[in-house]
Scaffold this active site. Sequence first.
Site, short mmCIF file in Angstrom:
data_model
loop_
_atom_site.label_atom_id
_atom_site.label_comp_id
_atom_site.label_asym_id
_atom_site.label_seq_id
_atom_site.Cartn_x
_atom_site.Cartn_y
_atom_site.Cartn_z
N PHE A 49 0.57 -1.54 -0.18
CA PHE A 49 0.26 -0.12 -0.43
C PHE A 49 0.67 1.14 0.18
CE2 PHE A 49 0.32 -1.42 3.95
CZ PHE A 49 0.70 -0.51 5.00
N PHE A 50 0.21 2.57 -0.01
CA PHE A 50 0.53 3.81 -0.19
C PHE A 50 0.70 4.61 0.62
CE2 PHE A 50 1.47 7.63 -2.80
CZ PHE A 50 2.37 7.69 -2.72
N ALA A 51 1.55 4.90 1.99
CA ALA A 51 1.04 5.96 2.65
C ALA A 51 2.88 6.77 3.16
CB ALA A 51 1.10 4.72 3.70
N HIS A 63 -3.83 27.60 4.69
CA HIS A 63 -4.32 27.24 6.13
C HIS A 63 -5.16 28.59 7.47
CE1 HIS A 63 -0.78 30.53 6.87
NE2 HIS A 63 -1.14 30.42 7.87
N ASP A 65 -5.71 29.72 11.12
CA ASP A 65 -5.02 30.06 12.08
C ASP A 65 -6.64 30.51 13.13
OD1 ASP A 65 -2.43 30.47 10.78
OD2 ASP A 65 -2.97 33.11 10.72
N HIS A 69 -3.08 30.77 18.05
CA HIS A 69 -1.98 31.79 17.00
C HIS A 69 -1.27 32.79 18.09
CE1 HIS A 69 0.95 31.80 14.06
NE2 HIS A 69 0.39 32.33 13.43
#
Length: 245
Positions: A49-51, A63, A65, A69
């Site tokens: 498997f791909f991890a 992102h 905040d 923060h």
Amino acid sequence: MSNELIKTLQWLKQKEWVDLTHTFGPDSPHFPAFAAAQFTTLFDHDQGFFAQSFTFPGQYGTHLDAPIHFVRGKRYLEELELKELVLPLIVIDQSSAAAADPDFTLGIEHIEQFEAQHGIIEPGSFVALRTDWSKRWPSQEAFENKDAEGNSHSPGWSVDALRFLFTERKITAVGHETFDTDSAIDVSKNGSLIAEYYVLEQDAYQVELLTNLDRLPAKGAVIFNIVPKAAKASGFPVRSFAILP
């Protein structure tokens, strides 16, 4: 009631959905004080498997905040209410001003000009500042936009404008296309990110490094900010998107 809800979802899926999130990786623009992200393959398909393992600061890529923060005693990411993450979206377009002057700083007068054209900004809104700075992605150099002396030049919010929005218009959150809330010239002048501190001091969140704001109307869209629920986190990459009216 459930049939009503499903019908509403089907109706929403007929609308235009706009991704407001940059795809990020180790080579993506990021706040200069942070190291670049690291993506490591743990297992591949030949092993069954791909991890992968991902190492990056919480404030990376597009992102969110959380208030903690910058401000002690304010909320962590996990404490934000679900209904805070889905809000009516206001987009204040100052892309032309930012193109003419990369040190552009949004003031109260710009909000008043917006409202004269589009009407009063409603309570509970998410207000995004469009500068088209996101079009500089994926260049770190273009995002920092340094002059010959090494000083950055990038647009942002003034504290006065943010205070007006939070206290007079009772908005819920803000967002922008740059690394920081403050314009670079204000950071240089004030010695700190006072506009960013002000937002988070309101126990409100913000989303940074938004993109595709040029595809949105000034009013009428809804923003969704879908973010992992990491424990005691000050912020995390977010999948922000908008549904157009």
